[in-house]
Enzyme design. Structure first.
Site, PDB file in Angstrom:
ATOM      1  N   ILE A 152      10.711   0.684 -28.033  1.00 17.28           N
ATOM      2  CA  ILE A 152       9.335   0.929 -28.440  1.00 17.28           C
ATOM      3  C   ILE A 152       8.697  -0.365 -28.946  1.00 17.28           C
ATOM      4  O   ILE A 152       7.511  -0.624 -28.708  1.00 17.28           O
ATOM      5  CB  ILE A 152       9.273   2.027 -29.512  1.00 17.28           C
ATOM      6  CG1 ILE A 152       9.540   3.393 -28.868  1.00 17.28           C
ATOM      7  CG2 ILE A 152       7.924   2.048 -30.210  1.00 17.28           C
ATOM      8  CD1 ILE A 152       8.459   3.845 -27.897  1.00 17.28           C
ATOM      9  N   TYR A 153       9.466  -1.173 -29.667  1.00 17.10           N
ATOM     10  CA  TYR A 153       8.936  -2.463 -30.127  1.00 17.10           C
ATOM     11  C   TYR A 153       8.408  -3.270 -28.950  1.00 17.10           C
ATOM     12  O   TYR A 153       7.260  -3.744 -28.964  1.00 17.10           O
ATOM     13  CB  TYR A 153      10.028  -3.243 -30.858  1.00 17.10           C
ATOM     14  CG  TYR A 153       9.685  -4.698 -31.099  1.00 17.10           C
ATOM     15  CD1 TYR A 153       8.694  -5.047 -32.012  1.00 17.10           C
ATOM     16  CD2 TYR A 153      10.344  -5.707 -30.404  1.00 17.10           C
ATOM     17  CE1 TYR A 153       8.365  -6.380 -32.223  1.00 17.10           C
ATOM     18  CE2 TYR A 153      10.025  -7.039 -30.615  1.00 17.10           C
ATOM     19  CZ  TYR A 153       9.037  -7.370 -31.523  1.00 17.10           C
ATOM     20  OH  TYR A 153       8.718  -8.688 -31.726  1.00 17.10           O
ATOM     21  N   ALA A 154       9.225  -3.440 -27.918  1.00 14.10           N
ATOM     22  CA  ALA A 154       8.805  -4.214 -26.757  1.00 14.10           C
ATOM     23  C   ALA A 154       7.627  -3.556 -26.048  1.00 14.10           C
ATOM     24  O   ALA A 154       6.704  -4.231 -25.579  1.00 14.10           O
ATOM     25  CB  ALA A 154       9.980  -4.379 -25.797  1.00 14.10           C
TER      26      ALA A 154
END
Length: 336
Positions: A152-154
């Site tokens: 999700i960060y990426a």
């Protein structure tokens, strides 16, 4: 004196960038939420150091609070905005994904809106090498597709890139996105590998080495990174009139928008990195070899030719020298 508004100045990279710009005579206004993802005292000490210079002011606030952000930006009226604040941490995004949507998507949208209203000369925003995801052809180049994010960060960072391109196209807003590669150095975050390794080794605690050490990273020393950002400030993208792009340039054919890798252009094996830490500390680590973590990748490696072509600069600090500088800082900071 050019005025630069920086989000995340109490953070690792924002602190170093603000310090560099202040030293060159820029007026800098910092904005930071002082979130407790890691030690807030470390963040406050960074800000305290910056506030010793009259060319630096700081406001505490959350990017998601558009009213506060707009008031601060309007009062400062910058020519340049550098957006570094984010909910960081690849692994934490597995535990608390909503925090990444709030900070990285909504917060970034608010920053872009402020830049649009003020018609700043240049908007620069942080992305990450994690957007390359499952790509296997290395070194990673800005012109290759990056559609296989693994966390999700990426995914939020790739969303930022797409949002920024749309704003650059719609409002003719010169925008540069930079993709960072494994940044390290003094005043680093406690959740980063180098900090965790040094702290554990000095305390006699084991260190976790994922994928049994068969991992490679493009370790980029923080001073090199912020020097590259400083130089990129002066290279605002221009919308091409004829849609002709120089080979190797990530400039959009329809917007004043560009993506730039900032990396050392050298992949270092994780075990070699640990060996260098041990040598610097004069102490062996107790190694806990583990499998690959969910969402992680075995290697990252930057092609930094575009950065060199645009600025004449390429990060060059050898990881052994960078580790030594970090250890010197850490021993003084932690009293170990």
């Amino acid at each position: 004196m050019k005025k630069v508004f920086i989000t995340g100045t109490a953070g690792f990279i924002g602190f170093h960038l603000a310090k560099l710009l202040i030293s060159e005579g820029f007026l800098v206004c910092g904005f930071d939420g002082m979130t407790d993802y890691y030690d807030v005292n470390l963040k406050r000490r960074r800000h305290q150091m910056l506030l010793q210079n009259a060319n630096f002011t700081a406001v505490e606030g959350m990017l998601e609070d558009q009213e506060v952000l707009d008031r601060v930006v309007d009062n400062f009226d910058p020519e340049v905005i550098v957006h570094l604040a984010a909910q960081a941490g690849v692994r934490y995004s597995l535990e608390n994904p909503r925090a990444y949507l709030d900070a990285n998507v909504i917060g970034t949208f608010n920053v872009m809106e402020a830049a649009r209203r003020l018609e700043v000369q240049h908007l620069l925003m942080a992305s990450t090498s994690s957007v390359y995801g499952a790509n296997e052809e290395m070194p990673f180049s800005e012109t290759e597709k990056a559609d296989t994010q693994l966390t999700i960060y990426a995914a939020t960072k790739k969303a930022n890139e797409s949002m920024a391109h749309a704003y650059a196209h719609l409002w003719n807003l010169p925008t540069t996105m930079f993709r960072f590669f494994t940044v390290y150095g003094p005043w680093g975050r406690p959740d980063l590998a180098l900090y965790k390794f040094v702290d554990a080794i000095l305390d006699g605690r084991p260190i976790d080495i994922y994928n049994h050490g068969d991992m490679y990273r493009d370790f980029t020393y923080v001073d090199d990174l912020v020097r590259a950002i400083r130089l990129l400030i002066d290279v605002a993208p221009i919308r091409p009139q004829d849609c002709q792009i120089t080979e190797g340039d990530s400039l959009s054919p329809v917007a004043p928008y560009r993506v730039v890798n900032i990396g050392n252009s050298d992949k270092v094996r994780l075990l070699d990195f640990v060996d260098a830490i041990e040598q610097c500390l004069g102490k062996k680590a107790e190694r806990n070899y583990m499998g690959m973590q969910t969402g992680d990748v075995p290697a990252t490696w930057a092609n930094a030719d575009l950065l060199r072509d645009l600025t004449g600069y390429r990060p060059k600090t050898d990881f052994r020298d960078g580790i030594a500088k970090f250890v010197e800082w850490y021993r003084e900071y932690a009293g170990k």
